[in-house]
Design a protein around this motif. Structure first.
Motif, PDB file in Angstrom:
ATOM      1  N   LEU A 171     -47.074   8.280  -7.444  1.00 21.29           N
ATOM      2  CA  LEU A 171     -47.514   7.612  -8.669  1.00 21.29           C
ATOM      3  C   LEU A 171     -47.236   6.117  -8.600  1.00 21.29           C
ATOM      4  O   LEU A 171     -46.203   5.679  -8.102  1.00 21.29           O
ATOM      5  N   THR A 172     -48.180   5.317  -9.097  1.00 21.96           N
ATOM      6  CA  THR A 172     -48.031   3.863  -9.052  1.00 21.96           C
ATOM      7  C   THR A 172     -48.033   3.225 -10.435  1.00 21.96           C
ATOM      8  O   THR A 172     -47.829   2.032 -10.563  1.00 21.96           O
ATOM      9  N   SER A 173     -48.291   4.004 -11.482  1.00 16.51           N
ATOM     10  CA  SER A 173     -48.251   3.480 -12.847  1.00 16.51           C
ATOM     11  C   SER A 173     -47.800   4.580 -13.790  1.00 16.51           C
ATOM     12  O   SER A 173     -47.911   5.775 -13.474  1.00 16.51           O
ATOM     13  N   VAL A 174     -47.302   4.178 -14.955  1.00 17.47           N
ATOM     14  CA  VAL A 174     -46.834   5.153 -15.937  1.00 17.47           C
ATOM     15  C   VAL A 174     -47.964   6.067 -16.372  1.00 17.47           C
ATOM     16  O   VAL A 174     -47.777   7.272 -16.565  1.00 17.47           O
ATOM     17  N   GLN A 175     -49.164   5.517 -16.511  1.00 14.47           N
ATOM     18  CA  GLN A 175     -50.292   6.316 -16.986  1.00 14.47           C
ATOM     19  C   GLN A 175     -50.687   7.421 -16.004  1.00 14.47           C
ATOM     20  O   GLN A 175     -51.345   8.392 -16.387  1.00 14.47           O
ATOM     21  N   ASP A 176     -50.262   7.301 -14.759  1.00 16.66           N
ATOM     22  CA  ASP A 176     -50.604   8.333 -13.765  1.00 16.66           C
ATOM     23  C   ASP A 176     -50.010   9.693 -14.103  1.00 16.66           C
ATOM     24  O   ASP A 176     -50.484  10.724 -13.615  1.00 16.66           O
ATOM     25  N   VAL A 177     -48.951   9.713 -14.945  1.00 23.93           N
ATOM     26  CA  VAL A 177     -48.317  10.995 -15.258  1.00 23.93           C
ATOM     27  C   VAL A 177     -49.255  11.900 -16.055  1.00 23.93           C
ATOM     28  O   VAL A 177     -49.069  13.122 -16.093  1.00 23.93           O
ATOM     29  N   GLN A 202     -42.514  11.434 -26.215  1.00 28.23           N
ATOM     30  CA  GLN A 202     -43.284  11.817 -27.391  1.00 28.23           C
ATOM     31  C   GLN A 202     -43.937  10.614 -28.070  1.00 28.23           C
ATOM     32  O   GLN A 202     -45.031  10.734 -28.646  1.00 28.23           O
ATOM     33  N   ARG A 203     -43.292   9.446 -27.988  1.00 26.24           N
ATOM     34  CA  ARG A 203     -43.867   8.235 -28.594  1.00 26.24           C
ATOM     35  C   ARG A 203     -45.106   7.758 -27.839  1.00 26.24           C
ATOM     36  O   ARG A 203     -45.992   7.142 -28.422  1.00 26.24           O
ATOM     37  N   HIS A 204     -45.159   8.015 -26.532  1.00 28.69           N
ATOM     38  CA  HIS A 204     -46.207   7.423 -25.707  1.00 28.69           C
ATOM     39  C   HIS A 204     -47.237   8.404 -25.163  1.00 28.69           C
ATOM     40  O   HIS A 204     -48.290   7.980 -24.694  1.00 28.69           O
ATOM     41  N   PHE A 205     -46.950   9.700 -25.243  1.00 29.90           N
ATOM     42  CA  PHE A 205     -47.902  10.679 -24.748  1.00 29.90           C
ATOM     43  C   PHE A 205     -48.060  11.800 -25.768  1.00 29.90           C
ATOM     44  O   PHE A 205     -47.109  12.192 -26.445  1.00 29.90           O
ATOM     45  N   SER A 206     -49.263  12.313 -25.868  1.00 30.97           N
ATOM     46  CA  SER A 206     -49.566  13.332 -26.874  1.00 30.97           C
ATOM     47  C   SER A 206     -49.314  14.751 -26.385  1.00 30.97           C
ATOM     48  O   SER A 206     -49.412  15.708 -27.157  1.00 30.97           O
ATOM     49  N   SER A 207     -49.003  14.915 -25.111  1.00 35.94           N
ATOM     50  CA  SER A 207     -48.749  16.245 -24.564  1.00 35.94           C
ATOM     51  C   SER A 207     -47.531  16.217 -23.646  1.00 35.94           C
ATOM     52  O   SER A 207     -47.128  15.159 -23.160  1.00 35.94           O
ATOM     53  N   SER A 208     -46.960  17.383 -23.411  1.00 34.70           N
ATOM     54  CA  SER A 208     -45.795  17.503 -22.537  1.00 34.70           C
ATOM     55  C   SER A 208     -46.214  17.409 -21.077  1.00 34.70           C
ATOM     56  O   SER A 208     -47.394  17.584 -20.758  1.00 34.70           O
TER      57      SER A 208
END
Length: 296
Positions: A171-177, A202-208
């Motif tokens: 992974l190279t960015s947070v959004q890659d998760v 939970q603040r930044h992503f809508s799913s686990s």
């Protein structure tokens, strides 16, 4: 009883095993058995029941054990008071430290401390931050080094702040998760830390995370990430910058992904008057000034 006899009773109560107690006391088992018999004769009663399972304190033994513990604690208190009156730094410095700091940062501090103050002794216990606070309450430590938000009404000194990084081989960015099938490796170093990461997610992503692996040691978590098993969120205190892995700070100029971790030195005001504590605070502040804020 003499202080040596009190120490024998205390260690026998802790180990509940003649062999282990003898090793800690640097005595042979026959010699320790003879010393115990002498102590029991002095008290006029049996203090421990011997069996294949080890030692079990009798009712009288429990009273003598507590007497021994109290006697040793009082002796240490008087010794420390005497040492605080003289110029050299003597006595035992009792530190309770969060495990992550004890493993990654404190050894460098202690190396300088023992070099500058060779006559001082060190007693160190490590654990979760909640356990560090309990050690201070119970009188098992003079000062504590804790992580995160800790409620403390005594002296509280901020040491440094480190940024948390998402680390992974791919992974190279947070959004890659959001799109990866790689597992999220987490460690439960203490409930506070674990909850902070959960709240950030939970603040930044809508799913686990799609897949998760939970371990109980931060070093295990780090090694699994370094070996490409999955991605993890690690504090910068655990990273030396030479690891062959992508390190993505959970922060940017807009502070959209800011997540940091503070480290504090805490203790009761009276403890900071001890010479060995004063000397340690001086050394620890010098080291902390170098690492005051990892995020800068």
């Amino acid at each position: 009883m003499t202080s040596n006899e009190s120490q024998i009773i205390k260690i026998l109560a802790e180990e509940r095993n003649m062999r282990k107690a003898a090793e800690r006391l640097f005595l042979s088992q026959p010699a320790l058995s003879q010393r115990l018999q002498s102590i029991e004769k002095e008290w006029g009663t049996q203090l421990f029941i011997r069996s294949q399972k080890g030692l079990t304190a009798t009712s009288a033994g429990e009273l003598v054990i507590q007497y021994s513990i109290d006697q040793l604690a009082k002796q240490e208190e008087v010794f420390e008071t005497i040492q605080s009156l003289i110029s050299k730094v003597h006595g035992t410095l009792k530190i309770a430290c969060a495990s992550i700091v004890g493993q990654n940062w404190l050894p460098m501090v202690l190396k300088d401390f023992v070099t500058q103050y060779p006559e001082a002794k060190i007693s160190l216990i490590t654990g979760w931050s909640s356990e560090i606070v309990k050690a201070l309450y119970d009188g098992d430590a003079h000062i504590g080094i804790v992580r995160g938000h800790t409620e403390w009404k005594g002296t509280k000194i901020h040491l440094f702040r480190d940024t948390l990084y998402l680390v992974d081989q791919e992974l190279t960015s947070v959004q890659d998760v959001l799109s990866t099938d790689r597992p999220f490796i987490q460690f439960k170093s203490d409930s506070n830390y674990y909850q902070e990461i959960q709240a950030w997610w939970q603040r930044h992503f809508s799913s686990s995370p799609k897949r998760q692996i939970t371990v109980d040691q931060i070093e295990t978590c780090k090694q699994m990430a370094l070996n490409g098993i999955g991605y993890a969120i690690l504090p910068s205190i655990t990273l030396n910058g030479l690891e062959p892995i992508n390190k993505i700070p959970l922060t940017n100029q807009a502070e959209e992904f800011e997540l940091t971790r503070d480290t504090w030195l805490i203790g009761y005001d009276s403890a900071f008057e001890l010479r060995q504590v004063e000397a340690f605070v001086k050394v620890v502040k010098e080291h902390a000034s170098i690492l005051h804020d990892y995020s800068k």
